[in-house]
Design a protein around this motif. Structure first.
Motif, PDB file in Angstrom:
ATOM      1  N   VAL A  29       0.019  29.360  50.179  1.00  0.00           N
ATOM      2  CA  VAL A  29      -0.290  29.326  48.739  1.00  0.00           C
ATOM      3  C   VAL A  29       0.114  30.374  48.009  1.00  0.00           C
ATOM      4  N   SER A  30       0.286  31.521  48.528  1.00  0.00           N
ATOM      5  CA  SER A  30       0.930  32.528  47.438  1.00  0.00           C
ATOM      6  C   SER A  30       2.460  32.809  47.495  1.00  0.00           C
ATOM      7  N   SER A  31       3.175  31.759  48.116  1.00  0.00           N
ATOM      8  CA  SER A  31       4.573  31.688  48.203  1.00  0.00           C
ATOM      9  C   SER A  31       5.184  31.251  47.088  1.00  0.00           C
ATOM     10  N   ILE A  32       6.475  31.187  46.842  1.00  0.00           N
ATOM     11  CA  ILE A  32       7.431  30.605  45.921  1.00  0.00           C
ATOM     12  C   ILE A  32       8.897  30.139  46.570  1.00  0.00           C
ATOM     13  N   LEU A  33       8.944  28.681  46.599  1.00  0.00           N
ATOM     14  CA  LEU A  33      10.249  28.409  47.322  1.00  0.00           C
ATOM     15  C   LEU A  33      11.135  27.787  46.512  1.00  0.00           C
ATOM     16  N   HIS A  34      12.381  28.258  46.208  1.00  0.00           N
ATOM     17  CA  HIS A  34      13.496  27.619  45.491  1.00  0.00           C
ATOM     18  C   HIS A  34      14.592  27.011  46.543  1.00  0.00           C
ATOM     19  N   LEU A  35      14.753  25.633  46.677  1.00  0.00           N
ATOM     20  CA  LEU A  35      15.432  25.013  47.695  1.00  0.00           C
ATOM     21  C   LEU A  35      16.793  24.201  46.943  1.00  0.00           C
ATOM     22  N   SER A  36      17.931  24.309  47.181  1.00  0.00           N
ATOM     23  CA  SER A  36      18.958  23.561  46.555  1.00  0.00           C
ATOM     24  C   SER A  36      20.207  23.383  47.656  1.00  0.00           C
ATOM     25  N   GLY A  37      20.687  22.020  47.825  1.00  0.00           N
ATOM     26  CA  GLY A  37      21.874  21.920  48.460  1.00  0.00           C
ATOM     27  C   GLY A  37      21.145  22.162  50.149  1.00  0.00           C
ATOM     28  N   VAL A  38      20.010  21.866  50.357  1.00  0.00           N
ATOM     29  CA  VAL A  38      19.602  22.186  51.880  1.00  0.00           C
ATOM     30  C   VAL A  38      19.553  20.857  52.668  1.00  0.00           C
ATOM     31  N   ASN A  39      20.093  20.631  53.961  1.00  0.00           N
ATOM     32  CA  ASN A  39      19.975  19.690  54.803  1.00  0.00           C
ATOM     33  C   ASN A  39      19.024  20.236  56.019  1.00  0.00           C
ATOM     34  N   ILE A  40      17.962  19.292  56.350  1.00  0.00           N
ATOM     35  CA  ILE A  40      17.043  19.722  57.065  1.00  0.00           C
ATOM     36  C   ILE A  40      16.651  18.375  57.981  1.00  0.00           C
ATOM     37  N   MET A  41      16.593  18.577  59.516  1.00  0.00           N
ATOM     38  CA  MET A  41      16.431  17.629  60.452  1.00  0.00           C
ATOM     39  C   MET A  41      15.471  18.246  61.283  1.00  0.00           C
ATOM     40  N   VAL A  42      14.081  17.664  61.419  1.00  0.00           N
ATOM     41  CA  VAL A  42      13.214  18.135  62.467  1.00  0.00           C
ATOM     42  C   VAL A  42      12.724  16.862  63.180  1.00  0.00           C
ATOM     43  N   ALA A  43      12.824  17.240  64.581  1.00  0.00           N
ATOM     44  CA  ALA A  43      12.701  15.919  65.490  1.00  0.00           C
ATOM     45  C   ALA A  43      11.968  16.491  66.722  1.00  0.00           C
ATOM     46  N   GLN A  44      10.640  15.835  67.157  1.00  0.00           N
ATOM     47  CA  GLN A  44       9.845  15.934  68.481  1.00  0.00           C
ATOM     48  C   GLN A  44       9.932  14.775  69.092  1.00  0.00           C
ATOM     49  N   SER A  45       9.987  15.037  70.478  1.00  0.00           N
ATOM     50  CA  SER A  45       9.769  13.749  71.292  1.00  0.00           C
ATOM     51  C   SER A  45       8.488  14.315  72.378  1.00  0.00           C
ATOM     52  N   GLU A  46       7.848  13.156  72.808  1.00  0.00           N
ATOM     53  CA  GLU A  46       6.701  13.211  73.883  1.00  0.00           C
ATOM     54  C   GLU A  46       5.969  14.243  73.570  1.00  0.00           C
ATOM     55  N   CYS A  47       5.566  14.194  71.984  1.00  0.00           N
ATOM     56  CA  CYS A  47       4.523  14.987  71.402  1.00  0.00           C
ATOM     57  C   CYS A  47       3.110  14.544  71.651  1.00  0.00           C
ATOM     58  N   ALA A  48       2.167  15.569  71.978  1.00  0.00           N
ATOM     59  CA  ALA A  48       0.735  15.191  71.895  1.00  0.00           C
ATOM     60  C   ALA A  48       0.243  14.769  70.581  1.00  0.00           C
ATOM     61  N   LYS A  49      -1.041  14.197  70.598  1.00  0.00           N
ATOM     62  CA  LYS A  49      -1.636  13.991  69.220  1.00  0.00           C
ATOM     63  C   LYS A  49      -1.900  15.368  68.369  1.00  0.00           C
ATOM     64  N   LYS A  50      -1.901  14.989  67.198  1.00  0.00           N
ATOM     65  CA  LYS A  50      -1.906  16.252  66.140  1.00  0.00           C
ATOM     66  C   LYS A  50      -0.514  16.997  66.043  1.00  0.00           C
ATOM     67  N   SER A  51       0.276  16.792  66.883  1.00  0.00           N
ATOM     68  CA  SER A  51       1.756  17.415  66.679  1.00  0.00           C
ATOM     69  C   SER A  51       2.197  17.208  65.374  1.00  0.00           C
ATOM     70  N   LYS A  52       2.992  17.942  64.720  1.00  0.00           N
ATOM     71  CA  LYS A  52       3.595  17.640  63.385  1.00  0.00           C
ATOM     72  C   LYS A  52       5.057  18.013  63.397  1.00  0.00           C
ATOM     73  N   ALA A  53       5.825  17.361  62.758  1.00  0.00           N
ATOM     74  CA  ALA A  53       7.217  17.850  62.379  1.00  0.00           C
ATOM     75  C   ALA A  53       7.319  17.592  60.786  1.00  0.00           C
ATOM     76  N   TYR A  54       7.419  18.586  60.270  1.00  0.00           N
ATOM     77  CA  TYR A  54       7.728  18.693  58.691  1.00  0.00           C
ATOM     78  C   TYR A  54       8.771  19.264  58.173  1.00  0.00           C
ATOM     79  N   GLY A  55       9.672  18.472  57.435  1.00  0.00           N
ATOM     80  CA  GLY A  55      10.650  19.215  56.884  1.00  0.00           C
ATOM     81  C   GLY A  55      10.529  20.335  55.963  1.00  0.00           C
ATOM     82  N   VAL A  56       9.800  20.103  55.093  1.00  0.00           N
ATOM     83  CA  VAL A  56       9.377  21.202  53.742  1.00  0.00           C
ATOM     84  C   VAL A  56       7.797  21.179  53.909  1.00  0.00           C
ATOM     85  N   TYR A  57       7.329  22.130  53.878  1.00  0.00           N
ATOM     86  CA  TYR A  57       5.655  21.943  53.627  1.00  0.00           C
ATOM     87  C   TYR A  57       5.432  23.547  52.858  1.00  0.00           C
TER      88      TYR A  57
END
Length: 320
Positions: free
Chosen positions: A208-236
């Motif tokens: 909450v106290s951070s500042i993000l400036h993102l431009s020209g960014v390529n992101i891939m986040v992938a999980q397999s065989e994950c349990a419940k409540k697991s999360k894959a986020y590109g940008v949060y």
């Protein structure tokens, strides 16, 4: 007449001498070339403000490389690899100062835990660095910035391909905690196989106290065989900032979000997609423009119109 001429010469020489003394008072900046862990660390420790330390060979490190209150440039022509997960909590640990770490040859910084740990109000620039994170349980990061630090990341890459066999694994490619981070022309690829445990992976995370400036960014986040409540986020982002001209793709068998967080963070343009049981191209943030694979209508600001091309891809675009 001659007396006046000699008088002028004496005055001129006196002025020239004074100017010469002033010029010689300017400090000379040093360039130190190193080819081993020992000489590299010694050169960093002895470097003065404005100096450059150049690493010419690949090295292995068994302890964090400390850069404390230095205003220096570190040029990496060789790669830096952490030897032991137990000993090297961070490959580079930067506290205070203004530090530029760059590579014209695409040098690699590799380790099992955190690669760059920035704190104590440091101003750091990372340019042209390949960051490789190998498998490790627990919480760790490619780049972590805390305590009012500022980090600029450009022309870099962050990669992590791992297998998790312990609970509560937490990994961020780039992490901001009460810090400001700018990321340009950088790729982040994180993949993970999880043996039934809960895991959270974030390409870029800001509190909450951070500042993000993102431009020209390529992101891939992938999980397999994950349990419940697991999360894959590109940008949060719980804080403020924006993302533009970027592409983000996430996949998880449980929860996947491309861009998520609070309304002070804005999607200006780009393409965003998520796939999983609980998926969302955007969630919580403000949307001004872009292309998405889930309906962003609830997050569009300024009264724009969301349209779809009518295909099964659900390609929505906002047009002002």
């Amino acid at each position: 007449m001659k007396a006046n001429f000699y008088k002028c010469v004496v005055i001129f020489c006196a002025l020239f001498t004074t100017l010469t003394i002033t010029i010689h008072a300017t400090p000379t900046l040093a360039l130190t070339e190193t080819d081993s862990y020992e000489t590299f660390v010694a050169a960093i420790n002895s470097a003065g403000n404005g100096d450059t330390v150049r690493l010419t060979n690949n090295i292995n490190v068994s302890q964090p490389i400390l850069v404390i209150d230095k205003n220096i440039t570190i040029s990496l022509e060789g790669s830096v690899k952490a030897k032991s997960a137990d000993d090297v909590a961070a490959v580079f640990n930067i506290k205070g100062g203004e530090v530029v770490i760059k590579s014209s040859s695409g040098a690699t910084v590799k380790g099992t835990k955190t690669l760059f740990d920035v704190s104590d109000g440091a101003n750091v620039s990372l340019d042209g660095i390949k960051m490789e994170k190998t498998s490790s349980n627990g919480s760790n990061y490619g780049v972590r910035a805390t305590a009012d630090s500022t980090v600029e990341i450009s022309n870099c890459s962050v990669e992590y391909h791992g297998y998790i066999n312990a609970p509560d694994a937490f990994f961020c490619g780039i992490y901001a905690d009460s810090a400001a981070i700018s990321v340009k022309n950088t790729s982040i690829i994180l993949t993970q196989s999880i043996d039934g445990y809960v895991s959270e992976m974030y390409g870029i995370f800001g509190n909450v106290s951070s500042i993000l400036h993102l431009s020209g960014v390529n992101i891939m986040v992938a999980q397999s065989e994950c349990a419940k409540k697991s999360k894959a986020y590109g940008v949060y982002s719980e804080g403020s900032g924006e993302i533009a001209e970027s592409q983000v793709l996430t996949y998880s068998a449980y929860t996947a979000k491309a861009v998520s967080g609070g309304s002070d963070f804005t999607v200006l343009s780009g393409r965003y997609a998520a796939d999983g049981k609980n998926k969302g191209a955007v969630s919580g943030v403000s949307v001004k423009s872009g292309s998405f694979n889930t309906d962003p209508s609830a997050f569009v600001v300024d009264g724009g119109i969301v349209r779809t091309d009518g295909t099964e891809s659900y390609d929505y675009e906002y047009e002002s």
